[in-house]
Design a protein around this motif. Structure first.
Motif, PDB file in Angstrom:
ATOM      1  N   GLY A 252      21.646  -1.393  -3.090  1.00 24.79           N
ATOM      2  CA  GLY A 252      22.099  -0.025  -2.842  1.00 24.79           C
ATOM      3  C   GLY A 252      23.098   0.369  -3.910  1.00 24.79           C
ATOM      4  O   GLY A 252      23.171  -0.252  -4.971  1.00 24.79           O
ATOM      5  N   LYS A 253      23.883   1.455  -3.620  1.00 29.55           N
ATOM      6  CA  LYS A 253      24.915   1.873  -4.583  1.00 29.55           C
ATOM      7  C   LYS A 253      25.971   0.770  -4.694  1.00 29.55           C
ATOM      8  O   LYS A 253      26.351   0.148  -3.696  1.00 29.55           O
ATOM      9  N   VAL A 254      26.471   0.576  -5.916  1.00 29.83           N
ATOM     10  CA  VAL A 254      27.317  -0.592  -6.171  1.00 29.83           C
ATOM     11  C   VAL A 254      28.517  -0.674  -5.232  1.00 29.83           C
ATOM     12  O   VAL A 254      28.803  -1.744  -4.680  1.00 29.83           O
ATOM     13  N   ASP A 255      29.213   0.449  -4.992  1.00 27.87           N
ATOM     14  CA  ASP A 255      30.430   0.353  -4.167  1.00 27.87           C
ATOM     15  C   ASP A 255      30.089  -0.033  -2.726  1.00 27.87           C
ATOM     16  O   ASP A 255      30.806  -0.804  -2.086  1.00 27.87           O
ATOM     17  N   LYS A 256      28.936   0.467  -2.248  1.00 28.26           N
ATOM     18  CA  LYS A 256      28.526   0.095  -0.893  1.00 28.26           C
ATOM     19  C   LYS A 256      28.106  -1.369  -0.821  1.00 28.26           C
ATOM     20  O   LYS A 256      28.370  -2.071   0.160  1.00 28.26           O
ATOM     21  N   ARG A 262      31.557  -8.043   0.977  1.00 26.75           N
ATOM     22  CA  ARG A 262      32.906  -8.463   1.410  1.00 26.75           C
ATOM     23  C   ARG A 262      32.914  -8.733   2.909  1.00 26.75           C
ATOM     24  O   ARG A 262      33.432  -9.750   3.372  1.00 26.75           O
ATOM     25  N   GLN A 263      32.296  -7.786   3.642  1.00 28.64           N
ATOM     26  CA  GLN A 263      32.269  -7.912   5.097  1.00 28.64           C
ATOM     27  C   GLN A 263      31.435  -9.126   5.528  1.00 28.64           C
ATOM     28  O   GLN A 263      31.845  -9.915   6.384  1.00 28.64           O
ATOM     29  N   MET A 264      30.273  -9.299   4.905  1.00 32.78           N
ATOM     30  CA  MET A 264      29.399 -10.428   5.266  1.00 32.78           C
ATOM     31  C   MET A 264      30.066 -11.761   4.932  1.00 32.78           C
ATOM     32  O   MET A 264      29.935 -12.734   5.683  1.00 32.78           O
ATOM     33  N   ALA A 265      30.754 -11.805   3.794  1.00 31.73           N
ATOM     34  CA  ALA A 265      31.419 -13.047   3.382  1.00 31.73           C
ATOM     35  C   ALA A 265      32.453 -13.432   4.431  1.00 31.73           C
ATOM     36  O   ALA A 265      32.571 -14.603   4.819  1.00 31.73           O
ATOM     37  N   TRP A 266      33.176 -12.446   4.917  1.00 31.08           N
ATOM     38  CA  TRP A 266      34.190 -12.730   5.936  1.00 31.08           C
ATOM     39  C   TRP A 266      33.524 -13.265   7.205  1.00 31.08           C
ATOM     40  O   TRP A 266      33.911 -14.306   7.737  1.00 31.08           O
ATOM     41  N   GLU A 267      32.487 -12.552   7.665  1.00 32.48           N
ATOM     42  CA  GLU A 267      31.785 -12.979   8.888  1.00 32.48           C
ATOM     43  C   GLU A 267      31.244 -14.406   8.756  1.00 32.48           C
ATOM     44  O   GLU A 267      31.387 -15.225   9.664  1.00 32.48           O
ATOM     45  N   LEU A 268      30.601 -14.684   7.609  1.00 29.30           N
ATOM     46  CA  LEU A 268      29.989 -16.009   7.416  1.00 29.30           C
ATOM     47  C   LEU A 268      31.066 -17.095   7.404  1.00 29.30           C
ATOM     48  O   LEU A 268      30.865 -18.183   7.957  1.00 29.30           O
ATOM     49  N   GLU A 269      32.207 -16.789   6.782  1.00 28.41           N
ATOM     50  CA  GLU A 269      33.285 -17.780   6.764  1.00 28.41           C
ATOM     51  C   GLU A 269      33.807 -18.024   8.182  1.00 28.41           C
ATOM     52  O   GLU A 269      34.146 -19.154   8.530  1.00 28.41           O
ATOM     53  N   GLN A 270      33.833 -16.976   9.013  1.00 34.07           N
ATOM     54  CA  GLN A 270      34.233 -17.145  10.412  1.00 34.07           C
ATOM     55  C   GLN A 270      33.323 -18.129  11.118  1.00 34.07           C
ATOM     56  O   GLN A 270      33.737 -18.879  11.989  1.00 34.07           O
ATOM     57  N   GLN A 271      32.025 -18.102  10.708  1.00 36.29           N
ATOM     58  CA  GLN A 271      31.045 -19.022  11.331  1.00 36.29           C
ATOM     59  C   GLN A 271      31.110 -20.410  10.700  1.00 36.29           C
ATOM     60  O   GLN A 271      30.253 -21.256  10.957  1.00 36.29           O
ATOM     61  N   THR A 283      32.030  -6.088 -11.042  1.00 38.17           N
ATOM     62  CA  THR A 283      32.459  -6.159  -9.642  1.00 38.17           C
ATOM     63  C   THR A 283      33.224  -7.429  -9.271  1.00 38.17           C
ATOM     64  O   THR A 283      33.789  -7.507  -8.181  1.00 38.17           O
ATOM     65  N   LYS A 284      33.245  -8.425 -10.144  1.00 40.10           N
ATOM     66  CA  LYS A 284      33.725  -9.754  -9.719  1.00 40.10           C
ATOM     67  C   LYS A 284      35.169  -9.709  -9.206  1.00 40.10           C
ATOM     68  O   LYS A 284      35.527 -10.452  -8.298  1.00 40.10           O
ATOM     69  N   HIS A 285      35.980  -8.807  -9.767  1.00 39.41           N
ATOM     70  CA  HIS A 285      37.393  -8.756  -9.354  1.00 39.41           C
ATOM     71  C   HIS A 285      37.564  -8.102  -7.977  1.00 39.41           C
ATOM     72  O   HIS A 285      38.669  -8.065  -7.428  1.00 39.41           O
ATOM     73  N   LEU A 286      36.471  -7.557  -7.418  1.00 40.80           N
ATOM     74  CA  LEU A 286      36.570  -6.865  -6.131  1.00 40.80           C
ATOM     75  C   LEU A 286      36.392  -7.812  -4.938  1.00 40.80           C
ATOM     76  O   LEU A 286      36.507  -7.401  -3.791  1.00 40.80           O
ATOM     77  N   TYR A 287      36.100  -9.068  -5.216  1.00 42.67           N
ATOM     78  CA  TYR A 287      35.915 -10.040  -4.128  1.00 42.67           C
ATOM     79  C   TYR A 287      37.110 -10.989  -4.062  1.00 42.67           C
ATOM     80  O   TYR A 287      37.746 -11.274  -5.075  1.00 42.67           O
ATOM     81  N   ASP A 288      37.398 -11.482  -2.856  1.00 46.63           N
ATOM     82  CA  ASP A 288      38.543 -12.380  -2.745  1.00 46.63           C
ATOM     83  C   ASP A 288      38.272 -13.587  -1.857  1.00 46.63           C
ATOM     84  O   ASP A 288      39.177 -14.305  -1.489  1.00 46.63           O
ATOM     85  N   ARG A 289      37.026 -13.824  -1.497  1.00 52.66           N
ATOM     86  CA  ARG A 289      36.736 -15.060  -0.759  1.00 52.66           C
ATOM     87  C   ARG A 289      35.393 -15.633  -1.217  1.00 52.66           C
ATOM     88  O   ARG A 289      34.581 -14.930  -1.790  1.00 52.66           O
TER      89      ARG A 289
END
Ligand code: TXA
Ligand code: MG
Length: 352
Positions: A252-256, A262-271, A283-289
Motif C-alpha cells: 500500500g502507500k508507504v506511510d500506511k 509497526r503495529q504488527m511487530a508489536w503484536e507479534l512480539e507480545q506473542q 523507511t528504516k529509521h521509522l521502526y524501533d523493534r
C-alpha cells in the motif's frame, strides 16, 4: 546422498586464473558438478549434453524432476545446434540482450537430452555476461546446464558463502567469484510463438523488452495463485525463495505500510515471536523493534534486487520467526523483486 569432497576455488574477476578455470571446465565436461558465479545468481553447472551429469544436478539440489534447466553457452554460434530454429524475434532480442540476464525458450533440437528439458519439446538457453562464467563454459566446450546453486526451495545464492551453506558435500567444486551484480535470476521469455511472453520476470525488464520488440505479454499465472492459472514455466509453480521464517508482505502507500508493520511487530512480539522487518533506506529509521534490515533504496529498485536474497538468508541467521516485508513499486526490476518476494511469502499479502 553420498558425501562428496567439495573443492572451493577463489577466482579474482579482475585477474582470472585461467589454468584453474580450465581444470574446472574439464571437470564439468567429464560429468562433475561445478557451481560458478554469473551476473544474476550463482549457478550449479553440469555438462548439458550428458544426461547422467544433468541428473546429478536434480539430486544435489533436491529439485523436482519435472522442472527443466537452462543451457548456458559462451558464444552465439553455440545456439544453433541446440535449437530447431531461431525466429527473427529471437534474433532481435539476442542482438540486444546477449550476453546478459535473458533466457530464451525455443523449440529444442534432438541433441538436447530430455533430462534438461524435463521432456518438453522446448529448451531454455542463456548466454551469461560474467567473465568467469563465459571462460568456464568455453573451457568446458559443451553447453552447461545450470539452475541456481541453492537447495531447492531456498533463496538463490548471490555470493559463494550461500552456495557453500547449501551445497558443500554435494558437488565437486564451488568457484568463488565474489558477489554477483544483479542478484535476481534472468528473465525467461517464450519466443516459440509470435506472442512473445515473459514466463519469469528478471534482470532484463519488461520495459527494456518492449523497446526492442513492441508488445510483450506476461504469463498471467505469475501474479495469480488460483488453480486455474498453470504457469508455462514449470519452475514458477513450486514454493521458492523461502527462508525458514514466515514472510508477510504489507502493501500500500508507504506511510500506511510503515504504520501497519509497526503495529504488527508489536503484536507479534507480545506473542513472544522474534520479528524481522525488511525495510528500505527511506523507511528504516521509522521502526524501533525487531531486526530491522534495509533492502535498499526505493528509488533504485536495482539496489533492492541485489540484496533481497541475501537479506532473506540473513534473517534466518538472526533466527527470526516472522519477516514483515514492505512492498515496492512493480516497475522496472521492481516487478521481478515483487515476484520473488511474493513467492517467498507464499503470496501472503496484507493490503493497507
Ligand atoms: O539467472 C538465471 O537464470 C540462473 C543463472 C544460474 O543462469 N539460473 C536459474 O535457473 O535461475 P533455475 O533452474 O533456477 O530457473 C530456470 C527457470 C525455471 O523457472 C524453469 O522452469 C524455467 O526456467 N525453464 C527452463 N526450461 C524451460 C522451458 N523449456 N520452458 C519453460 N520454462 C523453462
Ligand atoms: Mg532457481
Amino acid at each position: 546422498m553420498k558425501y562428496i569432497h567439495t573443492q572451493i576455488v577463489k577466482i579474482d574477476v579482475n585477474n582470472i586464473d585461467h589454468s584453474a578455470l580450465k581444470r574446472a571446465g574439464a571437470l564439468l565436461r567429464e560429468g562433475g558438478l561445478v557451481a560458478f558465479p554469473t551476473e544474476t545468481v550463482y549457478g550449479l553447472g553440469a555438462n548439458g549434453l550428458d544426461d547422467r551429469a544433468v541428473k546429478r544436478i536434480f539430486e544435489a539440489k533436491g529439485r523436482p524432476s519435472d522442472n527443466p534447466l537452462i543451457l548456458h553457452i559462451s558464444h552465439i554460434r553455440e545456439l544453433d545446434r541446440l535449437v530447431a530454429s531461431v525466429p527473427e524475434r529471437a534474433r532481435m532480442l539476442i542482438d540486444r540482450f546477449w550476453p546478459g540476464p535473458m533466457t530464451l525458450v525455443l523449440k529444442k533440437a534432438d541433441l538436447v537430452p530430455d533430462q534438461v528439458t524435463a521432456g518438453l519439446d522446448t529448451v531454455a538457453v542463456r548466454m551469461p555476461d560474467h567473465p568467469v562464467a563465459r571462460c568456464l563454459i568455453g573451457y568446458a566446450g559443451v553447453p552447461v546446464a545450470a539452475p541456481s546453486a541453492n537447495l531447492s526451495g531456498k533463496p538463490s545464492p548471490t555470493r559463494a558463502e550461500h552456495v557453500i551453506e547449501d551445497l558443500q558435500g554435494r558437488v565437486e567444486m564451488i568457484i568463488d567469484g565474489g558477489d554477483v551484480a544483479i542478484g535476481l535470476e534472468s528473465t525467461v521469455i517464450d519466443v516459440t510463438s509470435p506472442r512473445i511472453t515473459v514466463l519469469r520476470p528478471g534482470g532484463i525488464t519488461v520495459e527494456q523488452l518492449r523497446e526492442v520488440t513492441g508488445e510483450v505479454y506476461i504469463d498471467p499465472a505469475l501474479f495469480n495463485t488460483g488453480e486455474e492459472f498453470i504457469p508455462k514455466s514449470p519452475g514458477m509453480k513450486y514454493t521458492h525463495y523461502s527462508p525458514e521464517a514466515e514472510v508477510v508482505i504489507v502493501a500500500g502507500k508507504v506511510d500506511k505500510v510503515v504504520g501497519r508493520i509497526r503495529q504488527m511487530a508489536w503484536e507479534l512480539e507480545q506473542q513472544g515471536k522474534k520479528v524481522g522487518i525488511l525495510a528500505t533506506e527511506q523507511t528504516k529509521h521509522l521502526y524501533d523493534r525487531g531486526v530491522i534490515i534495509s533492502a535498499g533504496d526505493r528509488n533504485y529498485p536495482g539496489t533492492i534486487a541485489a540484496r533481497l536474497f541475501g537479506m532473506l538468508r540473513e534473517f534466518d541467521k538472526q533466527g527470526v520467526d516472522v519477516i514483515l516485508a514492505e512492498s515496492i513499486e512493480e516497475k522496472d526490476i521492481g516487478l521481478a523483486v515483487m515476484n520473488r518476494l511474493l513467492k517467498s511469502a507464499g503470496y501472503n499479502v496484507i493490503n493497507v
